[in-house]
Scaffold this active site. Structure first.
Site, PDB file in Angstrom:
ATOM      1  N   ASP A  34     -76.181  84.275  50.852  1.00  0.00           N
ATOM      2  CA  ASP A  34     -77.254  83.294  50.732  1.00  0.00           C
ATOM      3  C   ASP A  34     -76.638  81.996  50.205  1.00  0.00           C
ATOM      4  OD1 ASP A  34     -79.890  82.201  50.405  1.00  0.00           O
ATOM      5  OD2 ASP A  34     -79.816  82.787  48.302  1.00  0.00           O
ATOM      6  N   ASP A  36     -78.755  78.739  48.413  1.00  0.00           N
ATOM      7  CA  ASP A  36     -79.395  78.315  47.160  1.00  0.00           C
ATOM      8  C   ASP A  36     -79.566  79.501  46.215  1.00  0.00           C
ATOM      9  OD1 ASP A  36     -80.690  75.345  47.570  1.00  0.00           O
ATOM     10  OD2 ASP A  36     -80.620  76.446  49.451  1.00  0.00           O
ATOM     11  N   ASP A 209     -80.275  85.887  45.975  1.00  0.00           N
ATOM     12  CA  ASP A 209     -80.995  85.813  44.696  1.00  0.00           C
ATOM     13  C   ASP A 209     -82.502  85.847  44.825  1.00  0.00           C
ATOM     14  OD1 ASP A 209     -82.012  82.565  43.884  1.00  0.00           O
ATOM     15  OD2 ASP A 209     -81.146  83.099  45.824  1.00  0.00           O
TER      16      ASP A 209
END
Length: 254
Positions: A34, A36, A209
């Site tokens: 991922d 961000d 996240d």
């Protein structure tokens, strides 16, 4: 394994993963990252992120270590990612996995359609009325309520209503909600990339996240790998966790 448990658990209760060096010594690994909150810290808005200037080179070197089995999978569009990273020679997927390209920048498969103009307008007007940040995207649009956390429930309800009206899908994230075309997900990107010859036979590891990364964790598990959650949040599909972005970079080191 803590995969698909009925009760959500916090990633902080999970153990750190074996090192990447240990994993690659045992068998070929395919790594899905991922953006961000995983490679860069979450910022106050989508346009206020701070990207390390050497990140493109870091990703290119990591891809070389993994014999090309590296892909970046982000909720941002490919065009938006290019503003911060250029076009590093790695596999990339934007728009929550809906738009994909190879290391040369050639498209893989058909990208999703943009959402209907009426839905885009409705989200923009809602954002203006409620003083939220509106983020138009190539294949969707997002409402950011980090500065107005008290409007979380109202924003989610509005997004659900618009999704129902226009046959769209709601993607939830950290202080953000987004509308995309139905069927778009990071699991789809993992499956498409795993079908590429360079990824054949590798064990997939997905690091993310946010809630949208859960689909990626599931897909990695289905292919015999696992997910790594970043930060303390609820997850029912991550097997391991890393505490923060700094720990992600430590884990990625040779």
């Amino acid at each position: 394994m803590s995969v698909r448990l009925p009760d959500m658990g916090y990633t902080s209760h999970l153990l750190p993963p074996p090192s990447l060096a240990e994993l690659t010594a045992a068998r070929p690994v395919a790594l899905f990252l991922d953006f961000d909150g995983t490679l860069i810290p979450i910022a106050s808005g989508p346009d206020t992120i701070v990207v390390p200037p050497d990140l493109p080179d870091t990703l290119a070197a990591l891809s070389e270590r993994l014999a090309g089995r590296l892909a970046l999978i982000s909720g941002r569009s490919l065009e938006d990612l290019a503003q911060y990273l250029g076009n590093p020679p790695i596999f990339r997927a934007g728009s929550h996995g809906g738009a994909r390209c190879d290391p040369e920048g050639s498209s893989i498969g058909e990208p999703p359609e943009a959402i209907p103009p009426a839905a885009m307008t409705a989200l923009e007007e809602f954002a203006a009325a409620e003083s939220l940040a509106f983020e138009p995207k190539t294949h969707g649009a997002a409402l950011h309520f980090r500065s107005r956390p008290e409007l979380a429930a109202r924003t989610h309800a509005f997004a659900r209503d618009q999704a129902k009206r226009h046959g769209l899908q709601v993607k939830k994230g950290k202080a953000v909600v987004e509308l995309v075309r139905a069927g778009v997900g990071k699991d789809g990107a993992v499956r498409v990339f795993m079908a590429e010859p360079v990824f054949a036979g590798a064990m997939p590891v997905f690091i993310g996240d946010d809630v949208t990364d859960e689909d990626g964790f599931i897909a990695a598990t289905d292919f015999g790998g696992f997910g790594i959650g970043v930060g303390e949040r609820e997850s029912s599909n991550a097997k391991y966790c890393l505490e923060n972005v700094k720990d992600v970079y430590e884990w990625l080191k040779p």
